[in-house]
Design an enzyme around this catalytic site. Structure first.
Site: not given
Length: 95
Positions: A55-56
């Site tokens: 997700t980063c």
């Protein structure tokens, strides 16, 4: 195009932990946002593995599923079941 608006929102949340995409091309460029699909490095039968996300970095890791339908089923299951970014919580992997 097969995903409804809720599925699209869930997909962005699953892959990026955000509620929506940047509003314009300029915003994509300003924030250096880009989406990448990567091959999964997990071992085992690909058809039994769920997709994962970083997700980063707005990355989706997909196993080499044997068909489009299996991929669609696994992605939909993942995006509908995940409720947290914590890999140990929020997902019933027995389903």
């Amino acid at each position: 195009e097969e995903f409804n608006q809720e599925h699209r929102r869930d997909f962005v949340r699953f892959c990026w932990a955000q509620e929506r995409l940047p509003a314009s091309d300029a915003e994509f460029e300003r924030t250096k946002t880009r989406f990448q699909i990567k091959a999964s490095v997990r071992s085992g039968n690909p058809d039994s593995i769920l997709p994962t996300a970083d997700t980063c970095f707005f990355n989706l890791s997909l196993p080499a599923y044997s068909s489009y339908e299996i991929m669609k089923t696994k992605v939909l299951y993942a995006i509908e079941q995940v409720t947290t970014m914590d890999k140990d919580e929020g997902m019933d992997v027995e389903g």
